[in-house]
Motif scaffolding. Structure first.
Motif, PDB file in Angstrom:
ATOM      1  N   GLU A 142       0.412  -2.330   0.420  1.00  0.00           N
ATOM      2  CA  GLU A 142       1.225  -1.721   1.484  1.00  0.00           C
ATOM      3  C   GLU A 142       2.127  -0.622   0.930  1.00  0.00           C
ATOM      4  OE1 GLU A 142       1.879  -5.437   4.660  1.00  0.00           O
ATOM      5  OE2 GLU A 142       3.549  -4.681   3.450  1.00  0.00           O
ATOM      6  N   ARG A 143       2.790  -0.913  -0.174  1.00  0.00           N
ATOM      7  CA  ARG A 143       3.692   0.077  -0.771  1.00  0.00           C
ATOM      8  C   ARG A 143       2.907   1.249  -1.361  1.00  0.00           C
ATOM      9  NH1 ARG A 143       8.700  -0.234   1.289  1.00  0.00           N
ATOM     10  NH2 ARG A 143       9.808  -2.155   0.754  1.00  0.00           N
ATOM     11  N   TRP A 180       4.082   5.952 -10.405  1.00  0.00           N
ATOM     12  CA  TRP A 180       4.643   5.242  -9.259  1.00  0.00           C
ATOM     13  C   TRP A 180       4.891   3.793  -9.654  1.00  0.00           C
ATOM     14  CZ3 TRP A 180       2.176   1.156  -6.544  1.00  0.00           C
ATOM     15  CH2 TRP A 180       2.880   0.705  -5.420  1.00  0.00           C
ATOM     16  N   GLU A 229       7.845  -8.130  -5.007  1.00  0.00           N
ATOM     17  CA  GLU A 229       8.717  -8.727  -3.997  1.00  0.00           C
ATOM     18  C   GLU A 229       8.446 -10.236  -3.931  1.00  0.00           C
ATOM     19  OE1 GLU A 229       8.923  -5.300  -0.696  1.00  0.00           O
ATOM     20  OE2 GLU A 229       6.933  -5.605  -1.550  1.00  0.00           O
ATOM     21  N   PHE A 282       1.333  -6.956  -0.235  1.00  0.00           N
ATOM     22  CA  PHE A 282       2.568  -6.197  -0.324  1.00  0.00           C
ATOM     23  C   PHE A 282       2.473  -5.042  -1.315  1.00  0.00           C
ATOM     24  CE2 PHE A 282       4.060 -10.605   0.815  1.00  0.00           C
ATOM     25  CZ  PHE A 282       4.162 -10.328   2.172  1.00  0.00           C
ATOM     26  N   TYR A 342       6.048  -0.166  -8.583  1.00  0.00           N
ATOM     27  CA  TYR A 342       6.237  -1.183  -7.553  1.00  0.00           C
ATOM     28  C   TYR A 342       6.943  -2.384  -8.163  1.00  0.00           C
ATOM     29  CZ  TYR A 342       5.184  -5.114  -4.473  1.00  0.00           C
ATOM     30  OH  TYR A 342       5.290  -6.225  -3.675  1.00  0.00           O
ATOM     31  N   ASP A 347       1.987   3.669   1.271  1.00  0.00           N
ATOM     32  CA  ASP A 347       3.088   4.557   1.637  1.00  0.00           C
ATOM     33  C   ASP A 347       3.103   5.809   0.769  1.00  0.00           C
ATOM     34  OD1 ASP A 347       3.940   2.801   3.582  1.00  0.00           O
ATOM     35  OD2 ASP A 347       5.659   2.049   2.459  1.00  0.00           O
ATOM     36  N   GLY A 390       0.127   0.452   6.071  1.00  0.00           N
ATOM     37  CA  GLY A 390       1.073   0.507   4.971  1.00  0.00           C
ATOM     38  C   GLY A 390       2.412  -0.065   5.417  1.00  0.00           C
ATOM     39  N   ARG A 391       3.368  -0.133   4.485  1.00  0.00           N
ATOM     40  CA  ARG A 391       4.656  -0.725   4.841  1.00  0.00           C
ATOM     41  C   ARG A 391       5.381   0.127   5.891  1.00  0.00           C
ATOM     42  NH1 ARG A 391       7.750  -4.235   1.839  1.00  0.00           N
ATOM     43  NH2 ARG A 391       5.693  -4.895   1.090  1.00  0.00           N
ATOM     44  N   THR A 392       5.426   1.433   5.661  1.00  0.00           N
ATOM     45  CA  THR A 392       6.103   2.308   6.612  1.00  0.00           C
ATOM     46  C   THR A 392       5.202   3.416   7.141  1.00  0.00           C
ATOM     47  OG1 THR A 392       6.943   3.756   4.838  1.00  0.00           O
ATOM     48  CG2 THR A 392       8.342   1.911   5.509  1.00  0.00           C
ATOM     49  N   ASP A 446       6.990  -5.905 -12.461  1.00  0.00           N
ATOM     50  CA  ASP A 446       6.629  -4.704 -11.731  1.00  0.00           C
ATOM     51  C   ASP A 446       5.296  -4.162 -12.223  1.00  0.00           C
ATOM     52  OD1 ASP A 446       7.522  -3.548 -14.142  1.00  0.00           O
ATOM     53  OD2 ASP A 446       9.463  -3.046 -13.279  1.00  0.00           O
TER      54      ASP A 446
END
Length: 250
Positions: free
Chosen positions: A26-27, A108, A113, A23, A110, A30, A73-75, A144
């Motif tokens: 993945e972010r 950045w 989750e 996860f 994160y 993005d 990636g996530r999106t 985080d």
């Protein structure tokens, strides 16, 4: 010339991650895709080749061929995970092009989750999934993670030159399926913020796993406070994003 990159992640991941989602990556994929269109994350990170490599043993040369798999990636974007096989083949006359300055990634962040009891909060998550290759057993102690990349530079070369380089490598490694055609490197700082009350020993243990999973060599440094415990990792000249095309180039 066949070269082997020994992935520390394989030594340090507590669970099998062959088909697990990550996860955190993945972010990160993005943001890399938005900042650098056409590029994907390359994990573990690797040091960009330099003039200190006269025999061209290092990984990361443009035109080199790899066995690598890509996760989405996530999106948007994706991650090339080369750590499972860690095998690459360089051109005989590998040369790294002159770097050009590019955009940096500035702090950045994160937000993990996962709950403190170790349940991932992402839809469709499974127990074997990870966060920056950490199992839920370790990831539940992290609030985080921030990634800051300074002095970012881009390495590119004309397509005909890349074709010649990669064809040379493919004569010795014909089964390899990917060609590294562009790369972005920079000085990467990762800060890991833990939930309050996590012991210094556990902080160092988890940060050391992140260090290995990202391909770093540095010793984690404690930077936090009692209320906001944190560890920092900083490694210079790391290739963290790449453009990869199927082999052979056409």
């Amino acid at each position: 010339m066949l070269r082997y990159l020994l992935p520390a992640v394989a030594l340090c991941t507590a669970v099998s991650t062959a088909h697990a989602r990550d996860f955190g990556l993945e972010r990160f994929a993005d943001i890399v895709s938005r900042k650098y269109p056409g590029y994907s994350v390359f994990a573990p990170f690797i040091e960009a080749p330099s003039g200190n490599d006269p025999l061209h043993f290092q990984s990361g040369y443009l035109g080199s061929v790899w066995r690598a798999t890509r996760e989405k990636g996530r999106t948007q974007g994706g991650t090339y995970s080369h750590g499972d096989l860690g095998v690459y083949c360089n051109p005989n006359q590998a040369v790294m092009p002159a770097p050009r300055n590019t955009l940096r990634i500035h702090d950045w962040r994160y937000k993990t989750e996962i709950t403190f009891t170790g349940e991932f909060t992402v839809s469709g998550a499974r127990p074997e999934d990870t966060i920056f290759k950490l199992s839920a057993i370790d990831a539940k102690y992290i609030e985080d993670v921030t990634v800051d990349i300074k002095n970012a530079v881009k390495y590119t070369a004309p397509f005909d030159i890349l074709t010649n380089w990669s064809n040379d490598a493919l004569t010795r490694c014909p089964s390899f399926n990917k060609v590294l055609v562009a790369a972005i490197a920079g000085d990467v700082t990762v800060k890991i913020y833990f939930v309050a009350g996590v012991s210094a020993t556990l902080q160092f243990d988890i940060a050391s796993k992140v260090k290995a999973n990202l391909g770093f060599n540095v010793t984690p440094v404690q930077i936090g406070t009692t209320d906001k415990p944190a560890m920092q990792l900083t490694e210079g000249n790391q290739i963290f994003a790449v453009t990869v095309l199927p082999a052979p180039l056409r």
